[in-house]
Design a protein around this motif. Structure first.
Motif, PDB file in Angstrom:
ATOM      1  N   LYS A  64       1.453  -1.343  -0.369  1.00  0.00           N
ATOM      2  CA  LYS A  64      -0.158   0.456  -0.193  1.00  0.00           C
ATOM      3  C   LYS A  64       0.502   0.972  -0.057  1.00  0.00           C
ATOM      4  N   TYR A  93      -6.045   8.971   6.460  1.00  0.00           N
ATOM      5  CA  TYR A  93      -5.758   8.333   5.441  1.00  0.00           C
ATOM      6  C   TYR A  93      -3.851   7.537   6.585  1.00  0.00           C
ATOM      7  N   GLU A 132      -5.178   4.438   8.010  1.00  0.00           N
ATOM      8  CA  GLU A 132      -5.176   3.399   6.926  1.00  0.00           C
ATOM      9  C   GLU A 132      -3.443   2.377   7.157  1.00  0.00           C
ATOM     10  N   ALA A 167       0.844   5.641   0.100  1.00  0.00           N
ATOM     11  CA  ALA A 167       0.392   6.551   0.046  1.00  0.00           C
ATOM     12  C   ALA A 167       1.239   8.077  -0.659  1.00  0.00           C
ATOM     13  N   VAL A 220       4.804   5.420   2.473  1.00  0.00           N
ATOM     14  CA  VAL A 220       4.656   6.875   2.408  1.00  0.00           C
ATOM     15  C   VAL A 220       5.461   7.559   1.285  1.00  0.00           C
ATOM     16  N   PRO A 234      -0.413   2.879   5.212  1.00  0.00           N
ATOM     17  CA  PRO A 234       0.683   2.545   4.394  1.00  0.00           C
ATOM     18  C   PRO A 234       1.830   2.528   4.360  1.00  0.00           C
ATOM     19  N   ASP A 235       2.309   0.774   3.660  1.00  0.00           N
ATOM     20  CA  ASP A 235       3.553   0.127   3.506  1.00  0.00           C
ATOM     21  C   ASP A 235       4.514   1.724   3.224  1.00  0.00           C
TER      22      ASP A 235
END
Ligand SMILES: Nc1nc2c(ncn2[C@@H]2O[C@H](COP(=O)(O)OP(=O)(O)OP(=O)(O)O)[C@@H](O)[C@H]2O)c(=O)[nH]1
Ligand SMILES: [Mg+2]
Lengths: 674, 168, 101
Positions: A10, A81, A85, A12, A90, A87-88
């Protein structure tokens, strides 16, 4: 590294506003995210996918933000987010022309414990300014991968993704922190200890970041620790903490750390007078600014109409020929449906494609050149005196394209009252879908003056919007507008590719709409016009569009409402269906007049129910009456309230009726009502 | 920006201010009285815009006389750009009207190409010529500077609206 | 320059004592009181907690050199910090305390 070890990553895309996140997102995923040279283009997160080597990347484009303390709704989207969330990786997109400020966000992301990869953009501009950046050294000093990208040329995206995958799969993660000095660090440690005690909570929140936020008095984080074991003690510490001082201190320390890094790897070129500076001096000049704005807008509108007219004529000829061919060769009711219904209705809408393309071309130039933010600046004084915010002018300008993104664009306005007022008045800015109505009616009934009439309608829309804002401000939303602080992007020569892409995206959407919603709408209207109760009292096919058809019944039912305006039942039906999409007003008229062959303009001119005064009233009504379905849904979503949505519908329709009535009466007075 | 070049620019600005203002005001007056002569038809909005461009040039001259005289170049430069941009707009009108005439659209039967020969179109020849000259000049200077600083020159593009150095 | 004899109009308490006309050298004033085209250094921002934090995250913070570019009388103005242009309103500018060199 084996495949299953990588799996899905993931990613972002975060960063300051207007640094080029969406350009990178488009380059990675091949999407068509809207791009523009002003802060606040993207206001909602957007997910895209990309396969890179072994890895499946799920990339998210986020709205721009200056810090993780969110002030406006678009910033809340980004903060939520990144924090929730997790993310793995950024990817922080960093504008190379303003490293210091951009890295301020980096310090916050790192404090959060995120794995950060930095994508440098605008290197071309930095170079032109004579800045030099030692990318390797920067990367080394902050122990974070830094990639120079040229995404708008599609370059270096692969390198960026390599780094992303490498960062995601790295075993150990080095936590970087900025030291805040002995006194503060002691406090932070105390709070961290207290947070640690509540294990489930501590697992969800990065400790150091939460501790710092608590000491800054962040309300969101304070809410999150409610009910945890250490809550009482933390609240006690908070009571003793002067938030404002701490916040300033922390910001200072972060900037100190950044300066320490940048002084080793960044050299600023000597500042020269650039073309952008020169333009700003003229365009934001207190005497010249507003007249130049009006002149540029006038030019944009004139191009939309004047240049669009002959192109439209060309398409119109094609559509007419096609309809003729169909009616001659396709027999029976199907020929009817094709000729009068589909070609008459959809064709009436499609012929406006040149105007729509030109309109969006003008908007794309406005956005890409960097003038959009200046428009907000120039108008701020006027808007302020009317109880609005300079930023509220941007949704109004965007509203000339389509009201849906325009209503969403209000998210960048921090203050809730400012924002609600703007949402309620934005639909009054005349969107592209209303343009066909004006072109047909003004072109048919006002001849050479059509251009001025149409310009007048656009002006009327803005005037009604602005006066309504004043009204709302002094009744429903009392108070004064929130502070206005906005970054002004440098002017840039619009890149032809970006402008073309943006224009064509909108044109394609228009065609798609014509082929789906509008097609469906006109088929429904055609069916309603073809069937009805026969004189014998039976249901069946009747005289097309005649007194017995279903459309006539619907129209007659609504007629009392429209009678004072001089609208007959055909117009009433068209207006009702216009709720689905405003283009359908023209589409329905095309169907009801069976205008496939001869063209709608000729059909309208020969109908005694129409005269210039009625046409004027109809244009005013279409300009102002309730927004289309999609906009209503957006207003509901953005205000979160059916009440305000209903209010918006009722208010706009009421105003439309009153002003249309006035327009018709004035028209009759000055003798164009024959 | 050296003194001599600046004075040159301001002089040009003064000339342009005079021309744009004269033609613009003439067009406004003709527009109001409903007359107009060949090549200067009456047009209130068009005339007002010309006068506005003239004012930008005039502002340059005014700034030159004030305490921060070195800023004058910016106004003259942007004025020239505005002249060219609005000329392009007019040119689009001309092309569109010609096409409409070619298609035999009603309202255009009487159209003659001279109808669209308006000051906004032909006056721009002056700023255009001036801009070309400035460009070749600064190109030459750039080339002179090349050895000292290659980086500055690399990001150049031909549109000229980007950040390019006019000074030195 | 008599025409430019304006005063800072902002919330009481957030401003130093009003100046008559432009501040002379080395004087502490607000961003409102410096003329177009001149520069100064930000000393302090007194805009309340929320706006202070926002401005500092945008790079408008004490210690920075600021150039006032253009202004609309008592309306918005543009300033330049580190090569980036920002627009802010007269009221906000009155809360930014600067020192002219
Ligand atoms: N010269 C240059 N322009 C760029 C570069 N990257 C992006 N741009 C331009 O910068 C502007 C902003 O790009 P966007 O992708 O919309 O920026 P964003 O970060 O998504 O902006 P928001 O959504 O408003 O936060 C556009 O006009 C792009 O064409 C770059 O590397 N060099
Ligand atoms: Mg974006």
């Amino acid at each position: 590294m084996s495949t299953d070890e990588i799996g899905k990553i993931k990613v972002a895309l975060a960063g300051n506003p207007n640094v080029g996140k969406s350009v990178i997102f488009n380059a990675i995923t091949g999407a068509h995210q809207h791009v523009g040279n002003w802060p606040g283009v993207t206001v909602e997160k957007k997910v895209g996918k990309r396969r890179h080597g072994e890895a499946n990347l799920e990339v998210v484009d986020l709205p721009g933000t200056y810090s993780l303390t969110a002030y406006s709704l678009d910033e809340v989207v980004t903060r939520d987010y990144i924090i929730n969330e997790k993310p793995d990786v950024v990817v922080q997109v960093v504008d190379a022309t303003n490293l210091e400020r951009n890295l301020y966000l980096t310090t916050q992301l790192m404090e959060l414990g995120a794995r950060v990869v930095i994508a440098l953009t605008m290197c071309d501009i930095a170079e032109e300014r004579g800045d030099s950046i030692d990318v390797k050294k920067l990367s080394h000093l902050i122990e974070t991968p830094v990639v120079e990208t040229r995404a708008y040329e599609g370059k270096n995206v692969g390198t960026l993704l390599d780094e992303v995958v490498r960062e995601a799969t790295r075993k150990e993660h080095h936590h970087h922190t900025v030291g805040y000095g002995k006194e503060l660090e002691e406090k932070i440690t105390t709070v961290e200890r207290l947070l640690e005690k509540d294990v489930p909570l501590a697992e969800k929140m990065p400790l150091r970041w939460s501790a710092v936020k608590l000491l800054e008095g962040d309300e969101e984080v304070t809410k999150r620790i409610a009910g945890s074991t250490g809550e009482k003690e933390i609240l006690k510490i908070q009571d003793e903490t002067p938030f404002e001082l701490i916040e300033a201190e922390i910001a200072d320390k972060r900037y100190e750390a950044i300066d320490a890094v940048l002084s080793q790897c960044h050299r600023r070129g000597e500042r020269k007078l650039t073309m952008s500076d020169m333009m700003d001096r003229v365009f934001t000049n207190k005497w010249l600014g507003i007249p130049l704005f009006l002149a540029l807008i006038w030019a944009a509108f004139q191009i939309t109409f004047t240049a669009g007219a002959p192109l439209m004529e060309l398409i119109d000829m094609g559509v007419g020929a096609l309809a003729g061919l169909v009616t001659e060769n396709v027999p029976g009711w199907f020929g009817f449906l094709l000729g009068d219904g589909i070609i008459g209705g959809v064709g009436a809408v499609v012929i406006f494609l040149p105007n729509i393309l030109l309109l969006f071309l003008m908007l794309a130039l406005l956005e890409e050149s960097g003038y959009m933010a200046r428009a907000a600046f120039i108008m701020d004084k006027l808007m302020y005196s009317l109880g609005l915010h300079g930023k509220s002018f941007i949704p109004l300008l965007m509203g000339f394209g389509c009201s849906v993104p325009a209503v969403m664009a209000t998210r960048t306005i921090d203050d809730k009252k400012d924002r609600f007022i703007t949402i309620l008045v934005t639909p009054f800015a005349s969107c592209g879908a209303r343009l066909p109505v004006y072109i047909i009616l003004a072109g048919t009934f006002f001849g050479r003056n059509a251009g001025n009439i149409i310009f007048g309608l656009y002006a009327l829309g803005v005037i009604v919007a602005v006066l309504s804002a004043k009204l709302f401000r002094s009744t429903l939303f009392r108070g004064s507008p929130a502070p206005f602080v906005m970054e002004m992007p440098p002017y840039r020569a619009p890149k032809p590719r970006a402008v073309f892409r943006s224009t064509w995206n909108n044109g394609r959407m228009y065609l798609k709409k014509a082929g789906t919603i509008i097609l469906a709408g006109v088929v429904v209207v055609w069916i309603l016009a073809s069937f009805g109760i026969t004189p014998g009292g039976e249901f069946g096919m009747v005289d097309y569009g005649g007194e017995e058809s279903l459309t006539a019944h619907i129209g007659k039912f609504m007629e009392p409402l429209f009678k004072p305006l001089g609208f007959d039942w055909k117009i009433a039906v068209a207006l009702i269906f216009g709720f689905v999409a405003k283009e359908i007003v023209i589409g329905s008229l095309g169907v009801l007049y069976g205008a496939g062959e001869e063209g709608l303009s000729a059909a309208l001119a020969s109908d005694p129910a129409f005269n210039p005064a009625v046409a004027l009233g109809l244009m005013v009504f279409v300009l102002l009456y309730m927004p289309c379905m999609a906009v209503v849904a957006t207003i509901k979503k953005e205000t979160g309230s059916w009440g305000w949505t209903a209010f918006s519908i009722a208010y706009s329709t009421g105003i439309a009726w009153l002003l249309a009535f006035a327009a018709v009466k004035i028209g009759i007075l000055i003798g164009i009502g024959g | 920006m050296d003194e001599k070049r600046l004075r040159c620019m301001v002089l040009f600005g003064l000339l342009m201010a005079e021309m744009y203002l004269t033609f613009g005001l003439l067009q406004v007056v003709f527009g109001i009285t409903g007359r107009g002569i060949l090549l200067i038809p009456g047009d209130i909005v068009g005339g007002a815009i010309l006068a506005l461009i003239g004012s930008v040039f005039l502002a340059g001259v005014a700034v030159w006389l004030g305490p921060r005289g070195e800023d004058a170049g910016a106004y003259v430069h942007v004025g020239a750009w505005l002249g060219v941009i609005f000329c392009l707009v007019r040119f689009v009108f001309l092309a569109a009207n010609a096409l409409a005439f070619g298609l035999g659209m009603e309202d255009f039967g009487e159209w003659r190409i001279t109808d669209d020969m308006v000051p906004m179109l032909y006056l721009a020849l002056f700023p255009l010529a001036a801009m070309l000259r400035w460009r070749t000049k600064s190109r030459k200077e750039m080339r002179g500077n090349d050895k000292e600083d290659e980086k500055v020159n690399r990001g150049q593009d031909d549109t000229g609206v980007s950040t390019r150095e006019e000074s030195k | 320059m008599p025409r430019r004899n304006r005063r800072c109009r902002c919330s009481p308490g957030a401003c130093p004592p009003p100046q008559s006309g432009f501040a002379s050298k080395d004087e502490v004033t607000t961003l409102c009181d410096i003329p177009e085209g001149e520069d100064a250094v930000i000393v302090e921002i007194m805009a309340g907690r929320r706006l202070n934090a926002r401005l500092s995250s945008m790079g408008i913070r004490p210690g920075k050199k600021v150039v006032k570019k253009t202004g609309f009388w008592r309306g918005p103005m543009t300033i330049e910090i580190d090569g980036t242009i920002y627009a802010l309103r007269w009221g906000e500018a009155g809360k930014i305390i600067v020192k002219r060199k």
